[in-house]
Scaffold this motif. Structure first.
Motif, PDB file in Angstrom:
ATOM      1  N   ASP A  27       0.972  -1.567  -0.013  1.00 31.42           N
ATOM      2  CA  ASP A  27       0.364  -0.199   0.039  1.00 31.42           C
ATOM      3  C   ASP A  27       1.383   1.040   0.065  1.00 31.42           C
ATOM      4  OD1 ASP A  27       0.795   0.843   2.720  1.00 31.42           O
ATOM      5  OD2 ASP A  27      -0.796  -0.415   3.432  1.00 31.42           O
ATOM      6  N   ALA A  28       2.068   0.911   0.248  1.00 30.03           N
ATOM      7  CA  ALA A  28       2.880   2.057   0.432  1.00 30.03           C
ATOM      8  C   ALA A  28       2.733   3.356   1.092  1.00 30.03           C
ATOM      9  CB  ALA A  28       2.986   3.004  -1.175  1.00 30.03           C
ATOM     10  N   LEU A  29       2.252   2.840   2.068  1.00 27.67           N
ATOM     11  CA  LEU A  29       1.136   4.343   2.950  1.00 27.67           C
ATOM     12  C   LEU A  29       1.998   4.852   4.041  1.00 27.67           C
ATOM     13  CD1 LEU A  29      -2.454   3.891   2.509  1.00 27.67           C
ATOM     14  CD2 LEU A  29      -0.967   5.603   1.317  1.00 27.67           C
ATOM     15  N   GLY A  30       3.315   4.261   3.927  1.00 26.86           N
ATOM     16  CA  GLY A  30       4.003   4.660   5.269  1.00 26.86           C
ATOM     17  C   GLY A  30       4.364   6.453   5.132  1.00 26.86           C
ATOM     18  N   ASP A  31       4.886   6.535   6.397  1.00 30.30           N
ATOM     19  CA  ASP A  31       5.498   7.241   6.798  1.00 30.30           C
ATOM     20  C   ASP A  31       6.559   7.971   5.760  1.00 30.30           C
ATOM     21  OD1 ASP A  31       7.361   6.470   8.150  1.00 30.30           O
ATOM     22  OD2 ASP A  31       6.975   7.711   9.835  1.00 30.30           O
ATOM     23  N   GLY A  32       7.157   7.252   5.162  1.00 28.44           N
ATOM     24  CA  GLY A  32       8.762   7.434   4.456  1.00 28.44           C
ATOM     25  C   GLY A  32      10.439   6.604   5.798  1.00 28.44           C
ATOM     26  N   CYS A  33       9.171   6.444   6.983  1.00 27.24           N
ATOM     27  CA  CYS A  33      10.725   6.534   8.028  1.00 27.24           C
ATOM     28  C   CYS A  33       9.854   5.029   8.816  1.00 27.24           C
ATOM     29  CB  CYS A  33      10.508   7.465   8.639  1.00 27.24           C
ATOM     30  SG  CYS A  33      11.019   8.969   8.289  1.00 27.24           S
ATOM     31  N   GLY A  34       9.156   4.477   8.220  1.00 27.16           N
ATOM     32  CA  GLY A  34       8.460   2.965   8.490  1.00 27.16           C
ATOM     33  C   GLY A  34       7.228   2.774   9.385  1.00 27.16           C
ATOM     34  N   ALA A  35       6.654   3.812   9.333  1.00 28.40           N
ATOM     35  CA  ALA A  35       6.182   4.422  10.628  1.00 28.40           C
ATOM     36  C   ALA A  35       4.549   4.541  10.015  1.00 28.40           C
ATOM     37  CB  ALA A  35       5.689   5.477  11.790  1.00 28.40           C
ATOM     38  N   PRO A  36       3.220   4.000  10.648  1.00 29.67           N
ATOM     39  CA  PRO A  36       2.592   4.097   9.830  1.00 29.67           C
ATOM     40  C   PRO A  36       1.634   5.683  10.088  1.00 29.67           C
ATOM     41  CG  PRO A  36       2.114   2.282  11.687  1.00 29.67           C
ATOM     42  CD  PRO A  36       3.544   3.203  11.781  1.00 29.67           C
ATOM     43  N   THR A  37       1.160   5.701   9.238  1.00 30.93           N
ATOM     44  CA  THR A  37       0.317   7.402   8.663  1.00 30.93           C
ATOM     45  C   THR A  37      -1.413   6.905   9.578  1.00 30.93           C
ATOM     46  OG1 THR A  37       0.221   6.738   6.966  1.00 30.93           O
ATOM     47  CG2 THR A  37       2.198   7.971   7.204  1.00 30.93           C
ATOM     48  N   GLU A  38      -1.225   7.938   9.694  1.00 32.71           N
ATOM     49  CA  GLU A  38      -3.065   9.131  10.103  1.00 32.71           C
ATOM     50  C   GLU A  38      -3.624   8.222   8.664  1.00 32.71           C
ATOM     51  OE1 GLU A  38      -4.894   8.989  12.305  1.00 32.71           O
ATOM     52  OE2 GLU A  38      -3.117   9.898  13.669  1.00 32.71           O
ATOM     53  N   ALA A  39      -3.607   8.461   7.924  1.00 31.64           N
ATOM     54  CA  ALA A  39      -4.142   7.884   6.122  1.00 31.64           C
ATOM     55  C   ALA A  39      -4.043   6.245   5.814  1.00 31.64           C
ATOM     56  CB  ALA A  39      -3.409   8.511   5.165  1.00 31.64           C
ATOM     57  N   GLN A  40      -3.277   6.029   6.723  1.00 34.26           N
ATOM     58  CA  GLN A  40      -2.751   4.730   6.016  1.00 34.26           C
ATOM     59  C   GLN A  40      -3.796   3.743   7.544  1.00 34.26           C
ATOM     60  OE1 GLN A  40       0.802   2.277   7.577  1.00 34.26           O
ATOM     61  NE2 GLN A  40       0.686   0.908   5.971  1.00 34.26           N
ATOM     62  N   MET A  41      -3.954   4.514   8.375  1.00 34.72           N
ATOM     63  CA  MET A  41      -5.223   3.714   9.652  1.00 34.72           C
ATOM     64  C   MET A  41      -6.436   3.946   9.284  1.00 34.72           C
ATOM     65  SD  MET A  41      -3.071   5.652  13.032  1.00 34.72           S
ATOM     66  CE  MET A  41      -1.462   5.278  13.102  1.00 34.72           C
ATOM     67  N   HIS A  42      -6.689   5.091   8.634  1.00 31.69           N
ATOM     68  CA  HIS A  42      -8.139   5.316   7.754  1.00 31.69           C
ATOM     69  C   HIS A  42      -8.422   4.287   6.967  1.00 31.69           C
ATOM     70  CE1 HIS A  42     -11.234   7.766   6.960  1.00 31.69           C
ATOM     71  NE2 HIS A  42     -11.131   7.474   5.443  1.00 31.69           N
ATOM     72  N   LEU A  43      -7.757   4.211   5.838  1.00 28.21           N
ATOM     73  CA  LEU A  43      -8.078   2.764   5.000  1.00 28.21           C
ATOM     74  C   LEU A  43      -8.431   1.768   5.770  1.00 28.21           C
ATOM     75  CD1 LEU A  43      -7.968   2.887   2.066  1.00 28.21           C
ATOM     76  CD2 LEU A  43      -5.748   2.152   2.061  1.00 28.21           C
ATOM     77  N   TYR A  44      -7.359   0.697   6.747  1.00 32.90           N
ATOM     78  CA  TYR A  44      -7.929   0.121   6.815  1.00 32.90           C
ATOM     79  C   TYR A  44      -9.294  -0.669   8.087  1.00 32.90           C
ATOM     80  CZ  TYR A  44      -3.548  -2.042   5.544  1.00 32.90           C
ATOM     81  OH  TYR A  44      -2.334  -3.008   4.171  1.00 32.90           O
ATOM     82  N   ARG A  45      -9.239   1.469   8.189  1.00 31.12           N
ATOM     83  CA  ARG A  45     -10.486   1.267   9.321  1.00 31.12           C
ATOM     84  C   ARG A  45     -11.930   1.139   7.381  1.00 31.12           C
ATOM     85  NH1 ARG A  45      -9.985   5.747  11.315  1.00 31.12           N
ATOM     86  NH2 ARG A  45      -8.702   5.188  13.139  1.00 31.12           N
ATOM     87  N   ARG A  46     -11.481   2.115   7.276  1.00 32.82           N
ATOM     88  CA  ARG A  46     -12.504   1.585   6.683  1.00 32.82           C
ATOM     89  C   ARG A  46     -12.954   0.137   5.759  1.00 32.82           C
ATOM     90  NH1 ARG A  46     -12.672   6.343   1.170  1.00 32.82           N
ATOM     91  NH2 ARG A  46     -15.019   5.052   0.754  1.00 32.82           N
ATOM     92  N   TRP A  47     -11.773  -0.052   5.690  1.00 32.18           N
ATOM     93  CA  TRP A  47     -11.691  -1.755   4.700  1.00 32.18           C
ATOM     94  C   TRP A  47     -12.379  -2.689   6.118  1.00 32.18           C
ATOM     95  CZ3 TRP A  47      -6.150  -1.960   2.930  1.00 32.18           C
ATOM     96  CH2 TRP A  47      -6.607  -1.096   1.030  1.00 32.18           C
ATOM     97  N   ALA A  48     -12.024  -2.442   7.142  1.00 32.23           N
ATOM     98  CA  ALA A  48     -12.834  -3.062   8.371  1.00 32.23           C
ATOM     99  C   ALA A  48     -14.547  -3.295   8.188  1.00 32.23           C
ATOM    100  CB  ALA A  48     -12.130  -2.898   9.700  1.00 32.23           C
ATOM    101  N   ASP A  49     -14.980  -1.478   7.661  1.00 32.95           N
ATOM    102  CA  ASP A  49     -16.416  -0.661   7.686  1.00 32.95           C
ATOM    103  C   ASP A  49     -16.974  -2.419   6.689  1.00 32.95           C
ATOM    104  OD1 ASP A  49     -18.504   0.626   9.140  1.00 32.95           O
ATOM    105  OD2 ASP A  49     -17.972   1.283   7.416  1.00 32.95           O
ATOM    106  N   GLY A  50     -16.061  -2.300   5.830  1.00 38.53           N
ATOM    107  CA  GLY A  50     -16.770  -2.826   4.654  1.00 38.53           C
ATOM    108  C   GLY A  50     -16.879  -3.928   4.928  1.00 38.53           C
ATOM    109  N   GLY A  51     -16.987  -4.612   5.768  1.00 41.85           N
ATOM    110  CA  GLY A  51     -17.674  -6.341   6.164  1.00 41.85           C
ATOM    111  C   GLY A  51     -16.726  -7.547   5.828  1.00 41.85           C
ATOM    112  N   LEU A  52     -15.708  -7.014   5.892  1.00 42.13           N
ATOM    113  CA  LEU A  52     -14.252  -7.852   5.337  1.00 42.13           C
ATOM    114  C   LEU A  52     -13.992  -8.674   6.794  1.00 42.13           C
ATOM    115  CD1 LEU A  52     -11.220  -6.691   4.412  1.00 42.13           C
ATOM    116  CD2 LEU A  52     -12.689  -5.997   5.713  1.00 42.13           C
ATOM    117  N   ALA A  53     -13.754 -10.000   6.224  1.00 43.96           N
ATOM    118  CA  ALA A  53     -12.854 -10.666   7.360  1.00 43.96           C
ATOM    119  C   ALA A  53     -11.575 -10.970   7.940  1.00 43.96           C
ATOM    120  CB  ALA A  53     -13.236 -12.419   7.487  1.00 43.96           C
ATOM    121  N   LEU A  54     -10.886 -10.530   7.455  1.00 39.78           N
ATOM    122  CA  LEU A  54      -9.639 -10.491   7.382  1.00 39.78           C
ATOM    123  C   LEU A  54      -8.502  -9.279   6.518  1.00 39.78           C
ATOM    124  CD1 LEU A  54      -6.203 -11.559   7.823  1.00 39.78           C
ATOM    125  CD2 LEU A  54      -6.824 -13.234   6.652  1.00 39.78           C
ATOM    126  N   SER A  55      -8.245  -8.606   6.917  1.00 33.58           N
ATOM    127  CA  SER A  55      -7.263  -7.865   6.308  1.00 33.58           C
ATOM    128  C   SER A  55      -5.648  -8.083   6.428  1.00 33.58           C
ATOM    129  CB  SER A  55      -7.502  -5.816   6.203  1.00 33.58           C
ATOM    130  OG  SER A  55      -7.756  -5.481   5.315  1.00 33.58           O
TER     131      SER A  55
END
Length: 400
Positions: A33-61
């Motif tokens: 997904d290439a959404l890290g901050d360039g220093c190996g850490a998660p970003t708010e955008a990345q967290m938001h995206l995986y939250r959206r996918w969880a809200d979509g009803g899948l079992a596993l991400s």
């Protein structure tokens, strides 16, 4: 079988050998997904995206890729999880992606010979000097260090609240390179026939299981084929599946292809109809009682239901479909549920289609549903500019 009973195949819970149960049979397979901050850490955008996918009803991400060693990342947008990482961002990502019973697992990676050249000195199973690919070979000590490194990253993932991990042994990255005679020309116990070439893969899986205990899910992603002449064969891959059946793995994901320079990709081939590796999955079913996940080429609900209905696989892996429609599992559960509308590209420069999805994924993380509204050439250029900027941050942060 009634339409409702058939549709329920997708939403039947799946108990894993470790005791964890997936709430349905739909998984978002790992993408870079290439959404890290360039220093190996998660970003708010990345967290938001995986939250959206969880809200979509899948079992596993699955989050791809997460490196234990910053020297061998496949992209400067990768995450790095080791003892030097700030745990707060990773714990926040775990919380964000595990809403409503969704599991979020980290895909444990090491790019080896295909490590991003601007931030790495690529090293694979053997030294290679080929057009578009040059790397040094790993020493025996380097190889022996791999299982504890993967195990430590898995243990950290467990401590920070992630639901499980996946060992990445596909798509031409390091563990996949060990399996392939094109990359692995070693003459010691880690080379030779498939028994030697799979040795490090089995050792990594066993080390991870020892580190996380019996009740934490461990998956592995395996190529059915490298799609390269002289690469891993289907018969050899089936022997790896049979060997994995005797390990503590909970889920075997089947995919295929490699990012070897110039290699064709099934997912980028407009003429290819999916699912791409279903025949291999049928053969793998005869080699193992482990749950099987198949990724590659699923474009419709009918295709997913057919694969589940015949018993060939237990989980349907989707990647680009979730970039096009993050609510897809909820849609497929309704009688009128629609399939994602896959775009058709008039030009296909090498890496261009992947770049288009990567940039659209970044837009989705910022709630821009229509993506970047660019063609593949523009997406390839934009992705390259972004990677170059983050590569500079990566080198500075990690002292490379």
């Amino acid at each position: 079988m009634t339409l409702k009973a058939e549709a329920d195949l997708l939403y039947r819970p799946l108990p894993l050998p470790c005791g964890v149960t997936l709430k349905n049979r739909i998984a978002k397979s790992a993408m870079s997904d290439a959404l890290g901050d360039g220093c190996g850490a998660p970003t708010e955008a990345q967290m938001h995206l995986y939250r959206r996918w969880a809200d979509g009803g899948l079992a596993l991400s699955l989050v791809g890729e997460v490196q234990g060693n910053p020297h061998f990342a496949e992209n400067p947008g990768n995450l790095v999880l080791n003892d030097a990482s700030d745990p707060a961002g990773f714990a926040a990502l775990a919380r964000a992606g595990q809403q409503d019973g969704t599991q979020l697992w980290l895909q444990l990676g090491h790019a080896g010979a295909l490590a991003y050249a601007a931030t790495s000195s690529p090293r694979g199973p053997s030294a290679l000097d080929l057009p578009g690919l040059h790397c040094a070979g790993l020493s025996p000590d380097d190889i022996r260090a791999l299982p504890p490194q993967f195990a430590r990253t898995a243990r950290l993932a467990q401590e920070l609240g992630f639901g499980g991990v996946q060992v990445h042994a596909a798509h031409g990255f390091l563990l996949s390179q060990f399996l392939s005679p094109l990359f692995n020309r070693r003459g010691d116990g880690y080379g030779g026939d498939i028994t030697g070439r799979m040795r490090i893969v089995i050792e990594v899986v066993e080390a991870v299981r020892q580190a996380v205990g019996p009740s934490f899910p461990i998956a592995i992603k395996l190529n059915a084929t490298d799609q390269l002449e002289g690469g891993l064969t289907g018969a050899e891959a089936l022997r790896v599946v049979a060997a994995l059946d005797k390990t503590g793995v909970d889920l075997i994901e089947i995919s295929g292809g490699t990012y070897f320079p110039g290699a064709s990709s099934a997912s980028d081939n407009a003429a290819t109809e999916g699912p791409y590796f279903l025949d291999f999955a049928r053969a793998a079913r005869r080699q193992t009682n482990k749950p099987l996940m198949l990724t590659g080429g699923f474009k419709t609900r009918a295709q997913a239901l057919s694969a589940l209905g015949e018993g060939a696989v237990d989980v349907i892996g989707l990647a680009r479909a979730f970039v096009l429609d993050p609510q897809l599992p909820r849609s497929w559960r309704t009688p009128s549920g629609h399939d994602p509308g896959f775009p058709r590209f008039t030009t296909r420069p090498e890496g261009g289609v992947t770049a288009w999805y990567t940039m659209r994924l970044a837009a989705l993380a910022q709630n821009r549903e229509t993506g970047e509204d660019m063609d593949v050439d523009a997406a390839l250029a934009a992705s390259g500019r972004r990677d170059a900027m983050r590569a500079a941050s990566w080198r500075q942060h990690f002292g490379l």
